[in-house]
Design a protein around this motif. Sequence first.
Motif, PDB file in Angstrom:
ATOM      1  N   VAL A  28     -75.740  25.449   3.487  1.00 48.02           N
ATOM      2  CA  VAL A  28     -76.225  25.775   4.511  1.00 48.02           C
ATOM      3  C   VAL A  28     -75.412  25.314   5.934  1.00 48.02           C
ATOM      4  O   VAL A  28     -75.106  24.351   6.140  1.00 48.02           O
ATOM      5  CB  VAL A  28     -77.832  24.938   5.137  1.00 48.02           C
ATOM      6  N   VAL A  29     -75.098  26.446   6.445  1.00 45.05           N
ATOM      7  CA  VAL A  29     -74.024  26.105   7.650  1.00 45.05           C
ATOM      8  C   VAL A  29     -74.205  26.609   8.843  1.00 45.05           C
ATOM      9  O   VAL A  29     -73.780  25.923   9.897  1.00 45.05           O
ATOM     10  CB  VAL A  29     -72.503  27.056   7.282  1.00 45.05           C
ATOM     11  N   LYS A  30     -75.398  27.196   9.066  1.00 46.31           N
ATOM     12  CA  LYS A  30     -76.067  27.537  10.535  1.00 46.31           C
ATOM     13  C   LYS A  30     -77.443  27.741  10.386  1.00 46.31           C
ATOM     14  O   LYS A  30     -77.853  28.452   9.275  1.00 46.31           O
ATOM     15  CB  LYS A  30     -75.130  28.682  10.924  1.00 46.31           C
ATOM     16  N   VAL A  31     -78.164  27.070  11.388  1.00 49.65           N
ATOM     17  CA  VAL A  31     -79.609  27.446  11.360  1.00 49.65           C
ATOM     18  C   VAL A  31     -79.879  28.100  12.736  1.00 49.65           C
ATOM     19  O   VAL A  31     -79.800  27.744  13.783  1.00 49.65           O
ATOM     20  CB  VAL A  31     -80.425  26.277  11.464  1.00 49.65           C
ATOM     21  N   ASP A  35     -86.795  30.153  11.148  1.00 48.33           N
ATOM     22  CA  ASP A  35     -86.757  31.085   9.822  1.00 48.33           C
ATOM     23  C   ASP A  35     -85.588  31.825   9.294  1.00 48.33           C
ATOM     24  O   ASP A  35     -85.865  32.784   8.445  1.00 48.33           O
ATOM     25  CB  ASP A  35     -88.140  32.028   9.672  1.00 48.33           C
ATOM     26  N   THR A  36     -84.476  31.514   9.948  1.00 46.48           N
ATOM     27  CA  THR A  36     -83.421  32.288   9.780  1.00 46.48           C
ATOM     28  C   THR A  36     -82.010  31.232   9.659  1.00 46.48           C
ATOM     29  O   THR A  36     -81.907  30.728  10.598  1.00 46.48           O
ATOM     30  CB  THR A  36     -83.072  33.437  10.811  1.00 46.48           C
ATOM     31  N   ILE A  37     -81.386  31.230   8.407  1.00 44.17           N
ATOM     32  CA  ILE A  37     -80.234  30.464   8.340  1.00 44.17           C
ATOM     33  C   ILE A  37     -78.998  31.102   8.025  1.00 44.17           C
ATOM     34  O   ILE A  37     -79.250  32.320   7.206  1.00 44.17           O
ATOM     35  CB  ILE A  37     -80.927  29.200   7.257  1.00 44.17           C
ATOM     36  N   GLU A  38     -77.992  30.584   7.842  1.00 42.08           N
ATOM     37  CA  GLU A  38     -76.750  31.162   7.450  1.00 42.08           C
ATOM     38  C   GLU A  38     -76.160  30.149   6.161  1.00 42.08           C
ATOM     39  O   GLU A  38     -76.159  29.115   6.363  1.00 42.08           O
ATOM     40  CB  GLU A  38     -75.652  31.448   8.440  1.00 42.08           C
ATOM     41  N   GLN A  69     -85.333  23.035  15.064  1.00 42.77           N
ATOM     42  CA  GLN A  69     -84.781  21.681  14.693  1.00 42.77           C
ATOM     43  C   GLN A  69     -85.536  21.128  13.494  1.00 42.77           C
ATOM     44  O   GLN A  69     -84.729  20.422  12.631  1.00 42.77           O
ATOM     45  CB  GLN A  69     -85.101  20.801  15.927  1.00 42.77           C
ATOM     46  N   PHE A  70     -86.564  21.597  13.200  1.00 44.04           N
ATOM     47  CA  PHE A  70     -87.138  20.979  12.051  1.00 44.04           C
ATOM     48  C   PHE A  70     -86.437  21.572  10.835  1.00 44.04           C
ATOM     49  O   PHE A  70     -86.305  20.798   9.921  1.00 44.04           O
ATOM     50  CB  PHE A  70     -88.709  21.435  11.742  1.00 44.04           C
ATOM     51  N   THR A  71     -86.338  22.898  10.832  1.00 44.23           N
ATOM     52  CA  THR A  71     -85.383  23.778   9.685  1.00 44.23           C
ATOM     53  C   THR A  71     -84.040  22.994   9.770  1.00 44.23           C
ATOM     54  O   THR A  71     -83.471  22.804   8.422  1.00 44.23           O
ATOM     55  CB  THR A  71     -85.350  25.315  10.180  1.00 44.23           C
ATOM     56  N   CYS A  75     -82.541  21.107   6.299  1.00 40.52           N
ATOM     57  CA  CYS A  75     -81.659  21.625   5.325  1.00 40.52           C
ATOM     58  C   CYS A  75     -80.067  21.915   5.722  1.00 40.52           C
ATOM     59  O   CYS A  75     -79.398  22.154   5.244  1.00 40.52           O
ATOM     60  CB  CYS A  75     -82.139  23.019   4.702  1.00 40.52           C
ATOM     61  N   PHE A  76     -79.828  21.647   7.001  1.00 38.30           N
ATOM     62  CA  PHE A  76     -78.451  22.010   7.498  1.00 38.30           C
ATOM     63  C   PHE A  76     -77.546  21.097   6.873  1.00 38.30           C
ATOM     64  O   PHE A  76     -77.729  19.979   6.752  1.00 38.30           O
ATOM     65  CB  PHE A  76     -78.308  21.724   8.910  1.00 38.30           C
ATOM     66  N   GLY A  77     -76.383  21.713   6.331  1.00 39.35           N
ATOM     67  CA  GLY A  77     -75.261  21.131   5.794  1.00 39.35           C
ATOM     68  C   GLY A  77     -75.650  20.768   4.236  1.00 39.35           C
ATOM     69  O   GLY A  77     -74.815  20.249   3.385  1.00 39.35           O
TER      70      GLY A  77
END
Length: 190
Positions: A28-31, A35-38, A69-71, A75-77
């Motif tokens: 996960v490189v971007k939030v 409900d949308t991540i990269e 922020q919660f997302t 999961c970020f990183g």
Amino acid sequence: MLKKSFVFCLFLLAITTACNKKETLYKVVKVKDGDTIELLSPDHQNITVRLAEIDAPEKSQAFGQAAKQFTADLCFGKMVKLIGNTKDRYGRTVATIELENGTNVNYEIVKNGYAWQYLAYSHNNVELAGLEQNARESKLGLWHDLNPTPPWSFRRDEKTQRLNKPKVQSTKPKRHYRKRRKKLPEAVSF
């Protein structure tokens, strides 16, 4: 006898291959929002993923930044599994995301009150409905608000306002430009 041995070896090879097969993990490189991540694939391709069956508040909406922020905190990183690969009308992958430990990111967001079950795209998912109901009753996340606006209603209202907004005529006078004439090269005499 030779035929049976060959079939048995093939069977063992198939089982060994199936057991040793690693699931593809993505980073996960971007939030982008709740409900949308990269994701970054193992072959270094960026994939935009819209989390399936949930709808988080828009960034400009109440609790939108909190959902993002919660997302990100969740999961970020981290390395995640991508479950599903349908595309939406914007070309995003619509999928469920699982952390390496098996935590379903989509469900965690709803469970903690930062998204709704997106009923238009979540048919008969009793587990997700139960998670949302528990979050509502516990007044978690966006359920602190007495009457939170679902994101699909917020987007519809925003679109209606944009379409109904009268167009403003510019008060600046229009400038007229003269077309320049090109100079012709002077004739050369011999």
